[in-house]
Structure formats: C-alpha cells, structure tokens
Design an enzyme around this catalytic site. Structure first.
Site, PDB file in Angstrom:
ATOM      1  N   LYS A 214       0.812  -1.230   0.000  1.00 59.37           N
ATOM      2  CA  LYS A 214       0.000   0.000   0.000  1.00 59.37           C
ATOM      3  C   LYS A 214       0.844   1.277   0.000  1.00 59.37           C
ATOM      4  O   LYS A 214       2.014   1.280   0.358  1.00 59.37           O
ATOM      5  CB  LYS A 214      -0.970  -0.022   1.182  1.00 59.37           C
ATOM      6  CG  LYS A 214      -2.115  -1.008   0.911  1.00 59.37           C
ATOM      7  CD  LYS A 214      -3.166  -1.019   1.973  1.00 59.37           C
ATOM      8  CE  LYS A 214      -4.271  -2.020   1.551  1.00 59.37           C
ATOM      9  NZ  LYS A 214      -5.212  -2.270   2.633  1.00 59.37           N
ATOM     10  N   ARG A 253      -3.570 -10.026   5.169  1.00 56.69           N
ATOM     11  CA  ARG A 253      -4.003 -10.101   3.756  1.00 56.69           C
ATOM     12  C   ARG A 253      -2.837  -9.617   2.903  1.00 56.69           C
ATOM     13  O   ARG A 253      -2.440  -8.461   3.013  1.00 56.69           O
ATOM     14  CB  ARG A 253      -5.233  -9.212   3.577  1.00 56.69           C
ATOM     15  CG  ARG A 253      -5.822  -9.221   2.184  1.00 56.69           C
ATOM     16  CD  ARG A 253      -7.005  -8.259   2.101  1.00 56.69           C
ATOM     17  NE  ARG A 253      -7.615  -8.280   0.786  1.00 56.69           N
ATOM     18  CZ  ARG A 253      -7.174  -7.590  -0.265  1.00 56.69           C
ATOM     19  NH1 ARG A 253      -6.097  -6.823  -0.145  1.00 56.69           N
ATOM     20  NH2 ARG A 253      -7.786  -7.661  -1.432  1.00 56.69           N
TER      21      ARG A 253
HETATM   22  N1  HH2 Z   1      -7.355  -3.864   1.097  1.00 57.08           N
HETATM   23  C1  HH2 Z   1      -7.688  -3.897  -0.212  1.00 57.08           C
HETATM   24  C2  HH2 Z   1      -8.818  -4.622  -0.628  1.00 57.08           C
HETATM   25  N2  HH2 Z   1      -9.550  -5.330   0.242  1.00 57.08           N
HETATM   26  N3  HH2 Z   1      -9.957  -6.048   2.448  1.00 57.08           N
HETATM   27  C3  HH2 Z   1      -9.648  -6.046   3.746  1.00 57.08           C
HETATM   28  N4  HH2 Z   1     -10.382  -6.736   4.616  1.00 57.08           N
HETATM   29  N5  HH2 Z   1      -8.572  -5.333   4.227  1.00 57.08           N
HETATM   30  C4  HH2 Z   1      -7.781  -4.602   3.392  1.00 57.08           C
HETATM   31  O1  HH2 Z   1      -6.819  -3.960   3.892  1.00 57.08           O
HETATM   32  C5  HH2 Z   1      -8.095  -4.574   1.998  1.00 57.08           C
HETATM   33  C6  HH2 Z   1      -9.218  -5.331   1.553  1.00 57.08           C
HETATM   34  C7  HH2 Z   1      -6.887  -3.128  -1.203  1.00 57.08           C
HETATM   35  O2  HH2 Z   1      -5.901  -3.920  -1.788  1.00 57.08           O
HETATM   36  P1  HH2 Z   1      -6.001  -4.669  -3.218  1.00 57.08           P
HETATM   37  O3  HH2 Z   1      -7.141  -5.641  -3.247  1.00 57.08           O
HETATM   38  O4  HH2 Z   1      -4.690  -5.264  -3.506  1.00 57.08           O
HETATM   39  O5  HH2 Z   1      -6.216  -3.524  -4.276  1.00 57.08           O
HETATM   40  P2  HH2 Z   1      -7.473  -3.044  -5.109  1.00 57.08           P
HETATM   41  O6  HH2 Z   1      -8.479  -2.516  -4.143  1.00 57.08           O
HETATM   42  O7  HH2 Z   1      -6.903  -1.995  -6.022  1.00 57.08           O
HETATM   43  O8  HH2 Z   1      -8.031  -4.225  -5.866  1.00 57.08           O
END
Ligand code: HH2
Length: 276
Positions: A214, A253
């Site tokens: 992040k 995660r």
């Molecule tokens: N962060 C992201 C998405 N889902 N869910 C939980 N429970 N906690 C988190 O910190 C979290 C989450 C963001 O990361 P990512 O899925 O890699 O990116 P994007 O939202 O661009 O798909």
C-alpha cells in the site's frame, strides 16, 4: 507458550487474487480464468490459508463496478477453487456476496462493513473493515476533504465493535474486524493504527490486517523524495505483516504469500525458544 500471545493458533495468511483490470498492484494479471486459478493454487502451495477473490478494485479513486460484471469476473474462479481452499469474496455488493457464497465462498470480506445480513442469511463468516467515505473520494487529500479523526484508533475500534455486535446479534458466528489500512487514512493514521492494534485485539474478535504494497509503505520508505512503486514495497509489506501478527492479528491479507509465510515461521522459532 506460543509467541502469538493473543491466540494459541498460528496466524493465517490470506492471499489476494484480484480478477480486475485495474487493481493497484495485481490489476490485469489474473483476468483470465485459467491464470487466476493457477495463481490461487500457487498461493495455496506457498501456504495461503484463504484466497480472497475480488472483482472490483477499491484503490483510491476507483469507480464502482456493477454487480453483474463483478459476478462475471469472480464466479468461474470461485467455483474452481471452492473445495480446494477456503475462499473469501472481496465485495461491497450484497448481490455479489450472495452469488459468491452460492459458488462456494465461505467468508465475505466486506470493505463497506455493511453486509452482515448476507453472511447471517447464508451461514458464512464476515469481515467488517473500516473505510471513511468510499474509494472514489476517500484519499482526497485536499485540505477540505482530508480524512480526519479525533483519536483514529479509538474511533475506529468503537465503530468496529458496534458493527461486530450487530452482526453477532443477527446470527453471524464468525466475525472478523479490520481497521482498513489505507481506506480514508493519512500515512500518520495508518501508522497510528498499526501501533494501536492492541485496541482492536482487545475487542475479542479475530483481527485481520492488510498493508500489502500500500501507498503509505511507499511514503514511509521514500528516499531523497523518491517513493518506491508498489513493485518495490515487498520488504515493507512483509515487515508490517510480521508486526501485525506479533501485535495479535489473527490473519494478514497479502499479495506475497511465500515471503510472508517464511517470515512468520522464521520469526516464530527463535522467539519461542527465547520465551520458553
Ligand atoms: N485492502 C484492499 C482490498 N480489500 N480487504 C480487507 N479486509 N482489508 C484490506 O486492507 C483490503 C481489503 C486493497 O488492496 P487490493 O485488493 O490489492 O487492491 P485493489 O483494491 O486496487 O483491488
């Protein structure tokens, strides 16, 4: 005695699988069904306990993706994985969550912290994550819309405690809480949440933390004004995952399952001996 004082159980690792064209780190890599399944099984082989499948990016500035499109993206992947590994569905949509559960997902990863009734209706687990605002606007750092809290740790803990109680009263047996690193938070807010994880652990619900790749990690590790790109944030991701489990998080995660699992195992051995 286990190093992981808040629990006698080993912390769990959730592998991220974004079936999206635009996720901030793995967007576009797993859009094709075969590639997504292969990546998921690779993460399982690396030690992932849960695969978190998402069909909508929630990165700062992201637009909503219609439920039908999310379902089209994630369902074939969930169907192929269910029965081989525990699958969570990363969505803010009740329709997508219900379809994913129908296809075999057993955990709803809900960044809107609003879908507890879907989890109750289907008898599956629920993750309540805190987000200030929505993805389109949450990281608008102009002065007037800057994310603002009184005491960020206690405000978010109070919010998650209340949501968890409502969900439990509605009949959800498995309720996770997640402070929502990067979702409507400044760098300082994210660091305060990591420092203050204890306040969440104390609520008595299993805590999930997601720092992987992040933006705040880029800010913290910037050198001479150069902010490392998401591709160059692996060490910071692993270090903060380790920090989180040492502070009592029951699940992290992550995009990088193998190094995270290795780091957790490596750290556990000498420290357990020292504490024996
Ligand atoms: N962060 C992201 C998405 N889902 N869910 C939980 N429970 N906690 C988190 O910190 C979290 C989450 C963001 O990361 P990512 O899925 O890699 O990116 P994007 O939202 O661009 O798909």
């Amino acid at each position: 005695m286990s190093l992981f004082a808040a629990s006698s159980r080993r912390p769990l690792v959730m592998g991220v699988l974004n079936v999206t064209p635009d996720s901030f780190f793995d967007g576009g890599r797993w859009l094709e069904r075969g590639a997504a399944i292969e990546r998921a099984l690779e993460m399982v082989a690396e030690g992932a306990d849960v695969i978190d499948v998402g069909g909508e990016s929630t990165r700062p500035g992201a637009q909503d993706v219609p439920a039908e499109e999310q379902i089209r993206r994630v369902l074939p992947v969930i169907e192929a994985l269910a029965g081989r590994v525990r699958v969570s569905i990363d969505t803010r949509s009740a329709q997508v969550a219900a379809a994913a559960v129908g296809a075999g997902a057993t955990l709803i990863n809900d960044v809107s912290a609003s879908l507890w009734q879907v989890a109750a209706d289907h008898g599956v687990g629920w993750i309540a994550m805190h987000m200030l605002g929505d993805p389109l606007t949450m990281q608008d750092l102009t002065m007037q819309d800057r994310p603002a809290y009184g005491d960020v740790v206690s405000e978010i803990a109070t919010f998650l405690k209340a949501r968890a109680e409502v969900a439990a009263a509605a009949g959800v047996d498995e309720v996770w809480i997640d402070p929502g690193i990067g979702f409507g938070k400044t760098v300082e807010h994210n660091l305060a949440l990591l420092r203050g994880l204890d306040a969440f652990v104390k609520l008595g619900r299993p805590v999930l933390v997601g720092t992987s790749r992040k933006g705040f990690l880029g800010s913290v590790t910037a050198r001479n004004g150069v902010v490392p790109a998401p591709e160059d944030r692996i060490e910071a991701s692993v270090a903060t995952a380790v920090w989180a489990v040492l502070r009592g998080a029951r699940m992290v995660r992550v995009h990088d399952v193998a190094p995270t699992v290795h780091a957790i195992r490596l750290m556990e051995a000498p420290l357990e001996e020292a504490m024996a």
